[in-house]
Motif scaffolding. Structure first.
Motif, PDB file in Angstrom:
ATOM      1  N   VAL A  58      10.525  -4.725  -8.121  1.00  0.00           N
ATOM      2  CA  VAL A  58       9.440  -5.685  -8.372  1.00  0.00           C
ATOM      3  C   VAL A  58       8.617  -5.862  -7.103  1.00  0.00           C
ATOM      4  O   VAL A  58       7.381  -5.820  -7.123  1.00  0.00           O
ATOM      5  CB  VAL A  58       9.997  -7.046  -8.850  1.00  0.00           C
ATOM      6  N   VAL A  59       9.298  -6.032  -5.983  1.00  0.00           N
ATOM      7  CA  VAL A  59       8.619  -6.237  -4.698  1.00  0.00           C
ATOM      8  C   VAL A  59       7.864  -4.981  -4.277  1.00  0.00           C
ATOM      9  O   VAL A  59       6.701  -5.050  -3.869  1.00  0.00           O
ATOM     10  CB  VAL A  59       9.637  -6.668  -3.617  1.00  0.00           C
ATOM     11  N   LEU A  60       8.499  -3.833  -4.389  1.00  0.00           N
ATOM     12  CA  LEU A  60       7.842  -2.589  -3.962  1.00  0.00           C
ATOM     13  C   LEU A  60       6.623  -2.265  -4.820  1.00  0.00           C
ATOM     14  O   LEU A  60       5.602  -1.808  -4.299  1.00  0.00           O
ATOM     15  CB  LEU A  60       8.838  -1.433  -3.981  1.00  0.00           C
ATOM     16  N   THR A  61       6.711  -2.521  -6.115  1.00  0.00           N
ATOM     17  CA  THR A  61       5.569  -2.280  -6.999  1.00  0.00           C
ATOM     18  C   THR A  61       4.400  -3.179  -6.613  1.00  0.00           C
ATOM     19  O   THR A  61       3.253  -2.724  -6.536  1.00  0.00           O
ATOM     20  CB  THR A  61       5.969  -2.514  -8.469  1.00  0.00           C
ATOM     21  N   ALA A  62       4.684  -4.452  -6.350  1.00  0.00           N
ATOM     22  CA  ALA A  62       3.621  -5.379  -5.938  1.00  0.00           C
ATOM     23  C   ALA A  62       3.058  -4.984  -4.576  1.00  0.00           C
ATOM     24  O   ALA A  62       1.845  -5.039  -4.355  1.00  0.00           O
ATOM     25  CB  ALA A  62       4.162  -6.804  -5.909  1.00  0.00           C
ATOM     26  N   PHE A  63       3.927  -4.556  -3.657  1.00  0.00           N
ATOM     27  CA  PHE A  63       3.489  -4.148  -2.317  1.00  0.00           C
ATOM     28  C   PHE A  63       2.542  -2.954  -2.386  1.00  0.00           C
ATOM     29  O   PHE A  63       1.544  -2.900  -1.667  1.00  0.00           O
ATOM     30  CB  PHE A  63       4.705  -3.829  -1.443  1.00  0.00           C
ATOM     31  N   GLU A  64       2.854  -2.002  -3.255  1.00  0.00           N
ATOM     32  CA  GLU A  64       2.016  -0.795  -3.383  1.00  0.00           C
ATOM     33  C   GLU A  64       0.610  -1.118  -3.874  1.00  0.00           C
ATOM     34  O   GLU A  64      -0.321  -0.360  -3.625  1.00  0.00           O
ATOM     35  CB  GLU A  64       2.687   0.200  -4.335  1.00  0.00           C
ATOM     36  N   LYS A  65       0.429  -2.242  -4.547  1.00  0.00           N
ATOM     37  CA  LYS A  65      -0.873  -2.623  -5.091  1.00  0.00           C
ATOM     38  C   LYS A  65      -1.719  -3.427  -4.102  1.00  0.00           C
ATOM     39  O   LYS A  65      -2.876  -3.727  -4.383  1.00  0.00           O
ATOM     40  CB  LYS A  65      -0.676  -3.450  -6.362  1.00  0.00           C
ATOM     41  N   LEU A  72       1.725 -10.036   0.795  1.00  0.00           N
ATOM     42  CA  LEU A  72       2.471 -10.281  -0.430  1.00  0.00           C
ATOM     43  C   LEU A  72       3.399 -11.462  -0.201  1.00  0.00           C
ATOM     44  O   LEU A  72       4.155 -11.481   0.773  1.00  0.00           O
ATOM     45  CB  LEU A  72       3.287  -9.043  -0.812  1.00  0.00           C
ATOM     46  N   VAL A  73       3.353 -12.436  -1.079  1.00  0.00           N
ATOM     47  CA  VAL A  73       4.261 -13.583  -1.028  1.00  0.00           C
ATOM     48  C   VAL A  73       5.174 -13.487  -2.240  1.00  0.00           C
ATOM     49  O   VAL A  73       4.703 -13.417  -3.379  1.00  0.00           O
ATOM     50  CB  VAL A  73       3.492 -14.924  -1.041  1.00  0.00           C
ATOM     51  N   VAL A  74       6.467 -13.456  -1.997  1.00  0.00           N
ATOM     52  CA  VAL A  74       7.462 -13.387  -3.064  1.00  0.00           C
ATOM     53  C   VAL A  74       8.253 -14.681  -3.037  1.00  0.00           C
ATOM     54  O   VAL A  74       8.807 -15.055  -2.007  1.00  0.00           O
ATOM     55  CB  VAL A  74       8.411 -12.181  -2.865  1.00  0.00           C
ATOM     56  N   VAL A  75       8.303 -15.353  -4.168  1.00  0.00           N
ATOM     57  CA  VAL A  75       9.044 -16.606  -4.275  1.00  0.00           C
ATOM     58  C   VAL A  75      10.226 -16.363  -5.200  1.00  0.00           C
ATOM     59  O   VAL A  75      10.058 -15.886  -6.328  1.00  0.00           O
ATOM     60  CB  VAL A  75       8.150 -17.739  -4.827  1.00  0.00           C
ATOM     61  N   SER A  76      11.411 -16.670  -4.728  1.00  0.00           N
ATOM     62  CA  SER A  76      12.613 -16.473  -5.521  1.00  0.00           C
ATOM     63  C   SER A  76      13.702 -17.405  -5.004  1.00  0.00           C
ATOM     64  O   SER A  76      13.422 -18.377  -4.305  1.00  0.00           O
ATOM     65  CB  SER A  76      13.060 -15.003  -5.446  1.00  0.00           C
ATOM     66  N   ILE A  81      16.729 -13.245  -2.567  1.00  0.00           N
ATOM     67  CA  ILE A  81      15.973 -12.850  -1.374  1.00  0.00           C
ATOM     68  C   ILE A  81      16.875 -12.128  -0.380  1.00  0.00           C
ATOM     69  O   ILE A  81      16.497 -11.113   0.193  1.00  0.00           O
ATOM     70  CB  ILE A  81      15.280 -14.072  -0.744  1.00  0.00           C
ATOM     71  N   ARG A  82      18.096 -12.628  -0.203  1.00  0.00           N
ATOM     72  CA  ARG A  82      19.023 -11.976   0.732  1.00  0.00           C
ATOM     73  C   ARG A  82      19.309 -10.541   0.293  1.00  0.00           C
ATOM     74  O   ARG A  82      19.325  -9.629   1.114  1.00  0.00           O
ATOM     75  CB  ARG A  82      20.326 -12.749   0.835  1.00  0.00           C
ATOM     76  N   CYS A 106      11.948 -22.615   3.039  1.00  0.00           N
ATOM     77  CA  CYS A 106      11.798 -21.747   4.205  1.00  0.00           C
ATOM     78  C   CYS A 106      11.549 -20.325   3.713  1.00  0.00           C
ATOM     79  O   CYS A 106      11.632 -20.042   2.535  1.00  0.00           O
ATOM     80  CB  CYS A 106      13.043 -21.806   5.080  1.00  0.00           C
ATOM     81  N   TRP A 107      11.243 -19.456   4.633  1.00  0.00           N
ATOM     82  CA  TRP A 107      10.870 -18.102   4.248  1.00  0.00           C
ATOM     83  C   TRP A 107      11.325 -17.085   5.276  1.00  0.00           C
ATOM     84  O   TRP A 107      11.734 -17.430   6.383  1.00  0.00           O
ATOM     85  CB  TRP A 107       9.364 -17.994   4.046  1.00  0.00           C
TER      86      TRP A 107
END
Length: 136
Positions: A58-65, A72-76, A81-82, A106-107
């Motif tokens: 999910v993260v890599l697909t969003a990053f590629e776009k 890119l901000v990912v909230v989970s 996240i770990r 935190c992030w």
């Protein structure tokens, strides 16, 4: 904004909704193995590696776009996240716990460098400042 089920928290099966004390009392052997860092299907749920298997794409697909200068901000959830951080950084799953927990609100900050992903901040609570020499 995109909502994706791949970013949901780890499914913990019969451990869901229980306190640590209740889990220790009801599942002592499984809990002890989990605390030792062994791959455990907590309550019959997911392994950490399975969480990474569904979340990282999910993260890599969003990053590629992203545009070249995009963020890119990912909230989970902290556990998810770990696992994403551990997988993206190429750590052995047995070492993912070295990243420590992520506190509420935190992030972490990852950057892409010449040798892959790099952890720039973890469990941060302030806006990141650039570091001299991080222009790569």
């Amino acid at each position: 904004m995109c909502h994706d089920a791949g970013l949901r928290e780890t499914y913990a099966g019969s451990w869901q909704g229980l306190t640590h004390t209740e889990i220790r009392e009801r599942f002592p052997h499984e809990y002890d193995a989990f605390r030792r860092g062994e791959p455990v299907r907590r309550g019959g749920g997911e392994l950490a590696s399975e969480v990474a298997d569904r979340a990282v794409p999910v993260v890599l697909t969003a990053f590629e776009k992203l545009p070249a200068d995009g963020t890119l901000v990912v909230v989970s959830h902290g556990g998810t996240i770990r696992t994403m951080l551990g997988r993206l950084l190429g750590l052995d799953p047995a070492l993912w716990e070295v990243l420590g927990g992520l506190s509420n609100c935190c992030w972490s900050v990852l950057g892409r460098g010449a040798h892959g992903w790099r952890l720039q901040e973890h469990n941060a609570g302030t806006l990141p400042e650039p570091v001299i020499g991080d222009e790569s």
